[in-house]
Scaffold this motif. Structure first.
Motif, PDB file in Angstrom:
ATOM      1  N   HIS A 178      39.420   5.757  33.367  1.00  0.00           N
ATOM      2  CA  HIS A 178      40.285   4.907  32.542  1.00  0.00           C
ATOM      3  C   HIS A 178      39.768   4.772  31.111  1.00  0.00           C
ATOM      4  N   LEU A 179      38.443   4.778  30.952  1.00  0.00           N
ATOM      5  CA  LEU A 179      37.885   4.727  29.588  1.00  0.00           C
ATOM      6  C   LEU A 179      38.227   6.009  28.831  1.00  0.00           C
ATOM      7  N   ARG A 180      38.165   7.144  29.546  1.00  0.00           N
ATOM      8  CA  ARG A 180      38.522   8.440  28.928  1.00  0.00           C
ATOM      9  C   ARG A 180      39.979   8.430  28.501  1.00  0.00           C
ATOM     10  N   LEU A 181      40.803   7.808  29.370  1.00  0.00           N
ATOM     11  CA  LEU A 181      42.233   7.721  29.042  1.00  0.00           C
ATOM     12  C   LEU A 181      42.458   6.861  27.797  1.00  0.00           C
ATOM     13  N   MET A 182      41.693   5.774  27.697  1.00  0.00           N
ATOM     14  CA  MET A 182      41.829   4.923  26.502  1.00  0.00           C
ATOM     15  C   MET A 182      41.448   5.697  25.243  1.00  0.00           C
ATOM     16  N   GLY A 183      40.443   6.547  25.396  1.00  0.00           N
ATOM     17  CA  GLY A 183      40.030   7.403  24.286  1.00  0.00           C
ATOM     18  C   GLY A 183      41.173   8.327  23.878  1.00  0.00           C
ATOM     19  N   LEU A 184      41.862   8.870  24.888  1.00  0.00           N
ATOM     20  CA  LEU A 184      42.993   9.770  24.604  1.00  0.00           C
ATOM     21  C   LEU A 184      44.148   9.014  23.942  1.00  0.00           C
ATOM     22  N   PHE A 185      44.399   7.778  24.405  1.00  0.00           N
ATOM     23  CA  PHE A 185      45.470   6.977  23.795  1.00  0.00           C
ATOM     24  C   PHE A 185      45.145   6.718  22.323  1.00  0.00           C
ATOM     25  N   THR A 186      43.866   6.437  22.045  1.00  0.00           N
ATOM     26  CA  THR A 186      43.464   6.176  20.655  1.00  0.00           C
ATOM     27  C   THR A 186      43.640   7.431  19.816  1.00  0.00           C
ATOM     28  N   LYS A 187      43.259   8.578  20.410  1.00  0.00           N
ATOM     29  CA  LYS A 187      43.386   9.852  19.685  1.00  0.00           C
ATOM     30  C   LYS A 187      44.861  10.123  19.353  1.00  0.00           C
ATOM     31  N   ARG A 188      45.728   9.843  20.355  1.00  0.00           N
ATOM     32  CA  ARG A 188      47.174  10.047  20.156  1.00  0.00           C
ATOM     33  C   ARG A 188      47.669   9.135  19.029  1.00  0.00           C
ATOM     34  N   TYR A 189      47.158   7.885  18.990  1.00  0.00           N
ATOM     35  CA  TYR A 189      47.568   6.941  17.955  1.00  0.00           C
ATOM     36  C   TYR A 189      47.174   7.458  16.570  1.00  0.00           C
ATOM     37  N   ILE A 190      45.904   7.917  16.470  1.00  0.00           N
ATOM     38  CA  ILE A 190      45.420   8.389  15.165  1.00  0.00           C
ATOM     39  C   ILE A 190      46.251   9.581  14.695  1.00  0.00           C
ATOM     40  N   MET A 191      46.557  10.492  15.627  1.00  0.00           N
ATOM     41  CA  MET A 191      47.371  11.667  15.266  1.00  0.00           C
ATOM     42  C   MET A 191      48.754  11.244  14.760  1.00  0.00           C
ATOM     43  N   SER A 192      49.357  10.271  15.458  1.00  0.00           N
ATOM     44  CA  SER A 192      50.700   9.846  15.031  1.00  0.00           C
ATOM     45  C   SER A 192      50.639   9.111  13.694  1.00  0.00           C
ATOM     46  N   GLN A 193      49.570   8.346  13.465  1.00  0.00           N
ATOM     47  CA  GLN A 193      49.457   7.623  12.199  1.00  0.00           C
ATOM     48  C   GLN A 193      49.191   8.555  11.022  1.00  0.00           C
ATOM     49  N   MET A 194      48.540   9.697  11.298  1.00  0.00           N
ATOM     50  CA  MET A 194      48.327  10.664  10.220  1.00  0.00           C
ATOM     51  C   MET A 194      49.657  11.281   9.803  1.00  0.00           C
ATOM     52  N   GLU A 195      50.576  11.301  10.753  1.00  0.00           N
ATOM     53  CA  GLU A 195      51.913  11.831  10.469  1.00  0.00           C
ATOM     54  C   GLU A 195      52.739  10.782   9.676  1.00  0.00           C
ATOM     55  N   TYR A 196      52.588   9.504  10.096  1.00  0.00           N
ATOM     56  CA  TYR A 196      53.367   8.430   9.456  1.00  0.00           C
ATOM     57  C   TYR A 196      52.421   7.446   8.765  1.00  0.00           C
ATOM     58  N   ARG A 197      51.771   7.909   7.701  1.00  0.00           N
ATOM     59  CA  ARG A 197      50.763   7.088   7.030  1.00  0.00           C
ATOM     60  C   ARG A 197      51.352   5.818   6.412  1.00  0.00           C
ATOM     61  N   THR A 198      52.591   5.923   5.903  1.00  0.00           N
ATOM     62  CA  THR A 198      53.217   4.756   5.266  1.00  0.00           C
ATOM     63  C   THR A 198      53.338   3.617   6.267  1.00  0.00           C
ATOM     64  N   SER A 199      53.704   3.982   7.493  1.00  0.00           N
ATOM     65  CA  SER A 199      53.872   2.967   8.539  1.00  0.00           C
ATOM     66  C   SER A 199      52.556   2.217   8.763  1.00  0.00           C
ATOM     67  N   PHE A 200      51.439   2.960   8.757  1.00  0.00           N
ATOM     68  CA  PHE A 200      50.118   2.353   8.953  1.00  0.00           C
ATOM     69  C   PHE A 200      49.843   1.323   7.858  1.00  0.00           C
ATOM     70  N   PHE A 201      50.065   1.730   6.610  1.00  0.00           N
ATOM     71  CA  PHE A 201      49.771   0.820   5.497  1.00  0.00           C
ATOM     72  C   PHE A 201      50.746  -0.357   5.451  1.00  0.00           C
ATOM     73  N   THR A 202      51.991  -0.107   5.871  1.00  0.00           N
ATOM     74  CA  THR A 202      52.970  -1.209   5.901  1.00  0.00           C
ATOM     75  C   THR A 202      52.506  -2.273   6.881  1.00  0.00           C
TER      76      THR A 202
END
Lengths: 266, 266
Positions: free
Chosen positions: A7-31
């Motif tokens: 489950h910890l590994r899965l949380m790591g993957l969820f975080t990685k997925r989040y970072i990847m999506s935020q790199m795509e939508y950077r404006t959303s992150f800053f908003t």
């Protein structure tokens, strides 16, 4: 142990997925970052008032009060980062039937539904403000730096997060019975704001209610009370027992709720 | 004018259908109200002065309760509605019809609020009766009428502030962050969280040059008796001026925005 690692590994993957999506939508992150900072600013007004009026409550000076507010911000940061968006999504997934896909996943459904969407923009301002306030209060009040005190503080913070998780999970679970439960969610999430101030400012009845009936004060009042040496043995034990009991209760309600689920896609 | 009254009636009918939702919204205002009330009680008990930030304890509690209620009452969602219409192309079906879209929205909004007005007035009346029984407050029929006029104008003022802000949708694809952030800032500057007196002279001077304080701070202080009837009438005049200024600005931005409008999906 194997399950925990998985489950910890899965949380790591969820975080990685989040970072990847935020790199795509950077404006959303800053908003989100700006919006969250403004929300924080409105909450900091309470601290400004405490300092301006030099308020002392139950022997707690403004510096000690910021220890409570700071802890509240730290726990809010953890909640906002790991659970907040998941709880909102949970209600929507019951409403629009997208829960069907989640049910087929080969992991704990409760874990997947309540942890899978990680956010890092929400916690940044809260965590920074909380950490600064707690550090400053710790220094000014010359609180003990012994490992037992620091570990105890962190331990009660973890229990506080568990308590908050268990309390705030219940309104979204009601959506399995009532479909729309946003109104109740708003009301219950508002309860956590009581922790912005030490529970000493509230009347006795409210303190008893918030400690034993819906133990919201365990969330972020107990960690600073532990550090300040204001928790007696009974309260220390209740601070450990209540989050576990409430978590098990939330687990039972979750299982009942899933049994109630009827997919609208079929 | 008849067509706009149809919009007014439609707004009333739709809100009557969901009147329970507004009661839930009002209920969610109780928590900050409780937190602040006990915060002020603690501050006044601790302070040696009977007046803090220019208020007595009773005036401050009355301010806390009424400001939360009035802020919930004034709340508008018009910026999201207009933004969605612009973003999805839904605006097309309105601009081909023989009426003014902004007036249509204004009347619909006032119609919705007419239902809320009954609930909020009943609540305010209860609060005032309780307060009058406990402590004497400066109340007269004249002051009551001026208060009602000020609340109505605050409603229109709030509508135009957010309507003006919503015009950004013509230039910004997804403006939800701006709207969300603006709501918090406006709440702060309008006195919805704390009376603006807590900010200190320099910031108060800046706030006085802006329209926001005429929504919550000004209207509530008519009832708390903090401002004289003469000043209240002056304030009403300023509310009218701000409504005209913002109305004209909205009209100008609307005309410019329509030139930018691309009917996506229309």
């Amino acid at each position: 142990m194997k399950e925990l690692t998985k489950h910890l590994r899965l949380m790591g993957l969820f975080t990685k997925r989040y970072i990847m999506s935020q790199m795509e939508y950077r404006t959303s992150f800053f908003t989100i970052l700006i919006v969250e900072s403004l929300i924080l600013l409105s909450k900091l007004l309470y601290t400004a008032v405490v300092y301006n009026t030099d308020m002392v409550v139950d022997g707690l000076k403004p510096e000690a009060i910021t220890l409570f507010t700071g802890t509240f911000f730290i726990i809010s940061a953890v909640y906002g980062s790991i659970f907040m968006f998941n709880f909102t999504n949970l209600q929507n997934s019951v409403y629009d039937g997208s829960l069907d896909i989640a049910i087929t996943k080969p992991i704990s459904l409760q874990f997947y539904l309540t942890v899978s969407t990680i956010d890092l923009a929400v916690p940044i301002p809260n965590f920074i403000a909380g950490a600064v306030m707690v550090t400053n209060a710790w220094k000014t009040l010359e609180l003990s730096m012994e490992p037992v005190v620091i570990i105890g503080y962190v331990f009660y913070i973890i229990l506080g997060v568990l308590m908050l998780y268990s309390i705030l999970l219940l309104p979204p679970l009601l959506s399995f019975w009532f479909v729309k439960s946003e109104g109740i969610s708003h009301i219950v999430s508002g309860l956590s704001n009581f922790n912005m101030m030490p529970m000493a400012i509230y009347p006795k009845a409210l303190k008893i209610f918030g400690t034993f009936i819906i133990p919201i004060f365990i969330v972020s009042n107990f960690p600073p009370l532990f550090v300040l040496g204001r928790l007696n043995v009974g309260m220390k034990l209740w601070g450990i027992l209540a989050p576990i009991v409430f978590f098990l209760g939330a687990r039972i309600v979750f299982k009942k709720a899933i049994q109630k689920y009827s997919s609208i896609a079929n | 004018m008849k067509k706009y009254f149809c919009s007014f009636r439609m707004g009333m009918k739709s809100e009557y259908e969901y009147r329970l939702n507004f009661i839930f919204v009002l209920f969610s205002a109780f928590f900050p109200m409780i937190i602040q009330t006990f915060l002020w009680i603690a501050i006044f008990e601790n302070s040696k002065k009977p007046i803090v930030y220019g208020y007595t304890l009773n005036q401050m509690i009355l301010y806390t309760i009424l400001s939360q209620m009035i802020a919930k009452f004034l709340k508008t969602g018009v910026e999201t509605e207009i933004s969605t219409d612009v973003k999805t192309g839904g605006l097309s079906k309105y601009i081909i019809k023989p009426f003014n879209y902004l007036l249509y929205k204004l009347f619909g909004f006032v119609g919705k609020k007419a239902i809320h007005m009954e609930i909020i007035l009943a609540f305010i009346l209860i609060v005032l009766v309780v307060f009058n029984w406990k402590v004497q407050i400066t109340m007269s029929i004249g002051r009551g009428v001026v208060f009602l006029v000020a609340v109505f104008l605050a409603l229109i003022l709030n509508f135009y502030i957010f309507c003006c802000l919503s015009m950004l949708s013509f230039w910004v694809t997804d403006a939800w962050g701006i709207f969300f952030g603006a709501r918090f800032l406006i709440d702060m500057m309008s006195g919805a969280i704390f009376p603006i007196d807590i900010f200190g002279e320099t910031i108060i001077k800046v706030f006085q040059a802006l329209p926001f304080q005429y929504m919550v701070y000004f209207t509530v202080n008519i009832i708390t008796g903090k401002i004289s009837l003469h000043m209240a009438l002056q304030g009403i005049g300023i509310q009218v001026i701000w409504i005209l200024v913002l109305g004209l600005l909205t009209r100008y931005l609307w005309k410019r925005g329509l030139l930018q409008y691309v009917a996506v999906g229309g």
